[in-house]
Design a protein around this motif. Sequence first.
Motif, PDB file in Angstrom:
ATOM      1  N   VAL B 473       0.874  -1.174   0.000  1.00 13.69           N
ATOM      2  CA  VAL B 473       0.000   0.000   0.000  1.00 13.69           C
ATOM      3  C   VAL B 473       0.911   1.224   0.000  1.00 13.69           C
ATOM      4  O   VAL B 473       1.411   1.640   1.037  1.00 13.69           O
ATOM      5  CB  VAL B 473      -0.939  -0.017   1.220  1.00 13.69           C
ATOM      6  N   TRP B 474       1.158   1.720  -1.192  1.00 11.86           N
ATOM      7  CA  TRP B 474       2.096   2.838  -1.351  1.00 11.86           C
ATOM      8  C   TRP B 474       1.308   4.122  -1.571  1.00 11.86           C
ATOM      9  O   TRP B 474       0.803   4.366  -2.678  1.00 11.86           O
ATOM     10  CB  TRP B 474       3.033   2.556  -2.533  1.00 11.86           C
ATOM     11  N   THR B 475       1.199   4.901  -0.551  1.00 10.13           N
ATOM     12  CA  THR B 475       0.410   6.133  -0.654  1.00 10.13           C
ATOM     13  C   THR B 475       1.323   7.332  -0.901  1.00 10.13           C
ATOM     14  O   THR B 475       2.525   7.187  -1.009  1.00 10.13           O
ATOM     15  CB  THR B 475      -0.406   6.371   0.625  1.00 10.13           C
ATOM     16  N   HIS B 476       0.700   8.507  -1.007  1.00  8.82           N
ATOM     17  CA  HIS B 476       1.450   9.729  -1.268  1.00  8.82           C
ATOM     18  C   HIS B 476       2.229   9.518  -2.566  1.00  8.82           C
ATOM     19  O   HIS B 476       3.443   9.614  -2.612  1.00  8.82           O
ATOM     20  CB  HIS B 476       2.352  10.083  -0.085  1.00  8.82           C
ATOM     21  N   ASP B 477       1.461   9.226  -3.619  1.00 11.89           N
ATOM     22  CA  ASP B 477       2.014   8.583  -4.797  1.00 11.89           C
ATOM     23  C   ASP B 477       2.535   9.530  -5.866  1.00 11.89           C
ATOM     24  O   ASP B 477       2.842   9.060  -6.976  1.00 11.89           O
ATOM     25  CB  ASP B 477       0.994   7.611  -5.393  1.00 11.89           C
ATOM     26  N   SER B 478       2.651  10.812  -5.569  1.00  9.93           N
ATOM     27  CA  SER B 478       3.140  11.745  -6.598  1.00  9.93           C
ATOM     28  C   SER B 478       3.448  13.101  -5.968  1.00  9.93           C
ATOM     29  O   SER B 478       3.310  13.268  -4.751  1.00  9.93           O
ATOM     30  CB  SER B 478       2.079  11.934  -7.677  1.00  9.93           C
ATOM     31  N   ILE B 479       3.816  14.049  -6.816  1.00  7.09           N
ATOM     32  CA  ILE B 479       3.962  15.423  -6.333  1.00  7.09           C
ATOM     33  C   ILE B 479       2.682  15.909  -5.675  1.00  7.09           C
ATOM     34  O   ILE B 479       2.706  16.912  -4.948  1.00  7.09           O
ATOM     35  CB  ILE B 479       4.340  16.394  -7.468  1.00  7.09           C
ATOM     36  N   GLY B 480       1.595  15.202  -5.910  1.00  7.56           N
ATOM     37  CA  GLY B 480       0.326  15.544  -5.280  1.00  7.56           C
ATOM     38  C   GLY B 480       0.365  15.497  -3.764  1.00  7.56           C
ATOM     39  O   GLY B 480      -0.551  15.955  -3.103  1.00  7.56           O
ATOM     40  N   LEU B 481       1.433  14.981  -3.194  1.00  9.22           N
ATOM     41  CA  LEU B 481       1.542  15.023  -1.733  1.00  9.22           C
ATOM     42  C   LEU B 481       1.918  16.401  -1.241  1.00  9.22           C
ATOM     43  O   LEU B 481       1.779  16.725  -0.066  1.00  9.22           O
ATOM     44  CB  LEU B 481       2.528  13.961  -1.225  1.00  9.22           C
ATOM     45  N   GLY B 482       2.444  17.223  -2.166  1.00 11.34           N
ATOM     46  CA  GLY B 482       2.619  18.630  -1.831  1.00 11.34           C
ATOM     47  C   GLY B 482       3.844  18.989  -1.025  1.00 11.34           C
ATOM     48  O   GLY B 482       4.974  18.679  -1.401  1.00 11.34           O
ATOM     49  N   GLU B 483       3.642  19.589   0.112  1.00 10.87           N
ATOM     50  CA  GLU B 483       4.650  20.359   0.823  1.00 10.87           C
ATOM     51  C   GLU B 483       5.883  19.587   1.277  1.00 10.87           C
ATOM     52  O   GLU B 483       6.919  20.198   1.549  1.00 10.87           O
ATOM     53  CB  GLU B 483       4.018  21.060   2.033  1.00 10.87           C
ATOM     54  N   ASP B 484       5.796  18.289   1.400  1.00 10.06           N
ATOM     55  CA  ASP B 484       6.968  17.551   1.883  1.00 10.06           C
ATOM     56  C   ASP B 484       8.128  17.598   0.892  1.00 10.06           C
ATOM     57  O   ASP B 484       9.269  17.297   1.259  1.00 10.06           O
ATOM     58  CB  ASP B 484       6.611  16.106   2.255  1.00 10.06           C
ATOM     59  N   GLY B 485       7.849  17.955  -0.322  1.00 13.91           N
ATOM     60  CA  GLY B 485       8.931  18.271  -1.258  1.00 13.91           C
ATOM     61  C   GLY B 485       9.570  17.077  -1.951  1.00 13.91           C
ATOM     62  O   GLY B 485       9.097  15.940  -1.859  1.00 13.91           O
ATOM     63  N   PRO B 486      10.672  17.356  -2.670  1.00 10.39           N
ATOM     64  CA  PRO B 486      11.232  16.391  -3.620  1.00 10.39           C
ATOM     65  C   PRO B 486      11.702  15.076  -3.007  1.00 10.39           C
ATOM     66  O   PRO B 486      11.658  14.052  -3.672  1.00 10.39           O
ATOM     67  CB  PRO B 486      12.412  17.145  -4.247  1.00 10.39           C
TER      68      PRO B 486
END
Lengths: 684, 684
Positions: B473-486
Amino acid sequence: PDGFGELDRRAIDTARILAMDAVQKVGNGHPGTAMSMAPTAYLLFQKWLRHDPSDPNWVGRDRFILSMGHSSLTLYVQLYLSGYGLELDDLKALRTWGSQTPGHPEVNHTPGVETTTGPLGQGVGNAVGMAMAARRERGLFDADAAERESLFDHTIWAFASDGDLEEGVSGEASSLAGTQQLGNLVLVYDDNKISIEDDTTVAFTEDVGKRYEAYGWHVQHVDDGEDLAALDAAFAAAKAETTRPSIIVLKTIIGWPAPNKQNTGAAHGSALGDDEARATKEILGFDPEQSFEVAPEVIEHARKVVARGQEAHAAWQKGFDAWKQGNPDGAALLERMRTRTLPEGWAEKLPSWDADPKGVATRKASGEVLAALYPEIPELWGGSADLAESNNTAVKGEPSFLPASRQTKMWSGGPYGRTLHFGVREHAMGAIMNGIALHGGTRVYGGTFLTFSDYMRGAVRLAALMQLPVIYVWTHDSIGLGEDGPTHQPIEHFAALRAIPGLDVVRPADANEVAVAWRTILENNDRPAGLLLSRQNLPVVDRGEFGSAEGTARGAYVLAPASNEASGGTPEVILMGTGSEVQIAVAARERLEADGVPTRVVSVPCVEWFAEQDDAYKNELFPPAVRARVSIEAGVPLGWREFVGDAGRIVGLTHYGASAAYSVLYEKFGLTDEAVVAAARESI
Amino acid sequence: PDGFGELDRRAIDTARILAMDAVQKVGNGHPGTAMSMAPTAYLLFQKWLRHDPSDPNWVGRDRFILSMGHSSLTLYVQLYLSGYGLELDDLKALRTWGSQTPGHPEVNHTPGVETTTGPLGQGVGNAVGMAMAARRERGLFDADAAERESLFDHTIWAFASDGDLEEGVSGEASSLAGTQQLGNLVLVYDDNKISIEDDTTVAFTEDVGKRYEAYGWHVQHVDDGEDLAALDAAFAAAKAETTRPSIIVLKTIIGWPAPNKQNTGAAHGSALGDDEARATKEILGFDPEQSFEVAPEVIEHARKVVARGQEAHAAWQKGFDAWKQGNPDGAALLERMRTRTLPEGWAEKLPSWDADPKGVATRKASGEVLAALYPEIPELWGGSADLAESNNTAVKGEPSFLPASRQTKMWSGGPYGRTLHFGVREHAMGAIMNGIALHGGTRVYGGTFLTFSDYMRGAVRLAALMQLPVIYVWTHDSIGLGEDGPTHQPIEHFAALRAIPGLDVVRPADANEVAVAWRTILENNDRPAGLLLSRQNLPVVDRGEFGSAEGTARGAYVLAPASNEASGGTPEVILMGTGSEVQIAVAARERLEADGVPTRVVSVPCVEWFAEQDDAYKNELFPPAVRARVSIEAGVPLGWREFVGDAGRIVGLTHYGASAAYSVLYEKFGLTDEAVVAAARESI
């Protein structure tokens, strides 16, 4: 601590307030640790860290690594208080587009940030790498100075969280740090027993101090993160310990002194909320209605560290100028290393190989390149994750980088040695290489089997993100390794590594391509590269008959033109491949030409370098009119459609390998010239 | 040990001879450890391991894991001596095509091999996973039995080498094993102080026993690998210890008793050579001129273990038959688990979502799916690497899998609990999940952020290679996670994971796709899958207006036909995307349709499932005549050319992300409907 007073206490509480308010403003982030680690961070930046905030790149500085990058505010607030150039507005811009204060600290983005952290455990590996690099660099510049008397002696300080120490990469690196007796390394473990799933009792109950004793570290315990005197004494003792790395197991209460959220997972990764922020401000004697409240006398007091840093720097500079005077060669090397430039004429020493159908393994050619370059490039060093002989990474006669007491029958050396022994620790190797590259201008390489690039991928990604010129020597690069079987045979790794933005993936087809590949990789000082090298012998291409290996530097080049090209004709089909499969393409070409099909072979050692070429070159190599194309690579097809186009064919593997002699595997898996010929006929 | 005599000693020496000869015959391999670990392995297989070689899948058996897979002969020779079906000819065929004796042990290939090992450290993780699974399964079948009185109680035995314990993954797993107090786990550490770079002093000097004490293990030392009595006593004590995992730190001399090559790196990974082999045979009293010499009385004696195993099995079977009688539900569950089949009607409980433009994060939808399925599928369990709330992997009200003393304010549970807490240990999580799947028929999932799939990649590859039905279950799957950065934003991971043969990579576009994705993943019982889920809300597609989410099971489907399709027309352009980018394709379609361009949108949740469809379906979805195509995915373009073709356009990212709100990032990075429209116009 001596000289600390009310203003310092106020500055520490100001740090807590700022962390809280910055997260509150953007609505997300990690306030808790920045609050509880504020005393430790402040004490370090004000008293123990040797730094000059007005020159964040001072060669003589200590390094500070915040391994728990999520607590970026721990660092940002100290950079603000210490006068690195960050101002209140920067803290207010936390985690927003274009700010100096991204969610996790990013090197080369915010002055004073020494490494990009966030993926847990990496910072510990970076710190170990920096401590190793500091020793190696001292050896290059000032080997004869007495202990602690060198301008190049300094301390690497790092903070790590529970999560950092749960990650295997930190354990690997810490074990090696013990073996290496890194007396210039001090790690503060923020033992707050809280992570995202709250109380760490559900997952992390080990005795960390005891584990570090087992690694051979100097272990201290400080039972209260608010006890500045105890912290101060621990820092002093850690710095006094020069024969072992030091860890300070520091008990803190996350989110302290927030009345309701302290000591909870909630304080770790979310804003505290207005009520809790207000209540905390009241407890600390701040105005609950204000945000980002900084008393002028506090910031003025804190920033006196700038003058102290400049003084220390000036004193150091005197010694440094004298050293420069007396060591012109060392000074020239240092200058080259600071600018990451190579000595003149170095590339002339590269070996070359005569045509040889029996050939040579590209891993072996790589070893010969290293042996030739070692005398020319003193900043080049490296090793392997316990595969020195297999990876051909250890240059004969060179000393190992080891405390004298760690020498063995097979490996002699000393603290300034050049051959690195990482142990079976690929992930730490990657993180340590990053630390080495970040610390100074040495050029480091590290080897393992290509399939185990998987183990170090977390660190490889960070090298690419940080644009660090580290070099991976990944040998045994395909099913061509033979009998070790599917667990050791890379299939998907070519594609998976090419997927990483900013990483050059280089797979030479013969020994002469290896030499040009090493040259090109070393010339690039702004990015990592991986060399994919064969275990098995590969024929050394006859460069009289075929294209020059110089084409390697362009990423792809015509190895063998079609027979009709000399007379201005156009190839009927283009075959392309990488590494050990190029010879198969060449053999297929012979058969096709014998059947009257004008066939060009393109060697594609590096997709990334080819992508940088101009369109004219690209179209020359792959004329759009020639739509019949076949690629061959002993891996998944992923990515080759881009080269072969809709009409092309891809010869590759879509399954795992097997344990047998490599010649059997190539045959059984259809990686043959017959298969390429058949694919070419389909494509035509 | 009791009952051991001359024939046993001879059998042990025979094991050494066979290991030496097998490597000698093929010309490569790892003889040394198989020679020095022969006494330990023989003692284990003859006396301590509860097994029935005539039924390698006996549910009541102990498990044996050879973490140092390179020493496959340690295992193969015991399988031969114990009568598992391996014969001398199999040993002679070591490391050759099609043999039962590949270079590293492979599960489902050689009877008696419990897991595929070779990549170091993984086997330790597998063993911890098996020990955890054994406890959970006992809880499912026989929770009320007294300690050691259950048919489902057994011991997990594992051998590990220096290299295994240098790897971080084994440290992570061992730390967790301490927290979990796995009294059913016994690890033998072959402390021979030799690895490929010879004497481990150059890289591995820690006190391993002390480290394991720090983890909370029961630590014993045996100072001579030839001392069967000491080994026997240590096994007895380890087995008697039921409240902690046990490690036996066993000193051996690699290659013993080869006169010249014992205790060298050379004995580790190469054939000893004819002379050395002959000399060793002489020392052991074997005929130096013979190869593969096995005295008939030796093999006869050793294989008496078959009868003993059958007896033990028969005694167990009586109890088992009685248990079955008294526990029809448990027996039915066990049967389902053995065949990896799901209960009837389970899929009817899957939730569905009404159209909702505000939408729901797919990670949240996944959590709701789990909550709905938990009552239906008792064998389904899982957790997270310290991101339970972020990954939505913990079902509310379910007990944690924890010793009672490890419960916290936030997590209650017990030894048979269902929610797993892996700590911040992604790599161990992967290896443990493999062990769980190998041990029995439970279905396990584990969560982390997608970017940290890098950390666990070594284990993911092995899951794919072993065809284990574990679920990531791999969440936060793109730049769509936002502020946490690269550092936290996956860019290359879509492609890099799709590169792994045998792994299904599933990225649903909305909540209803999530439900079908979970259903399809659970239906597949022969391969791992990764679910890539968004942190941010995604609109729930109006399934009245658009295509049914059932199409998810086919990997790709028409989400929105072009306006002219109803009247038999052909789309002018096809837009395709995955996950959070599908909504952008839908928005682009609206604009294109408004401009009179008939536009089809295809959702592509799983490339692997689509690849399994027949050509008719593929051509229906992507009619060859429609060459204008655009893909959009918030990652590297790698792989999309295969779908969009020469004339198509790929909208993606070729660089790392940044720290800012996700809506800002999509805009700044050009992942917009305008960009898709522009690309479509180019493609047309």
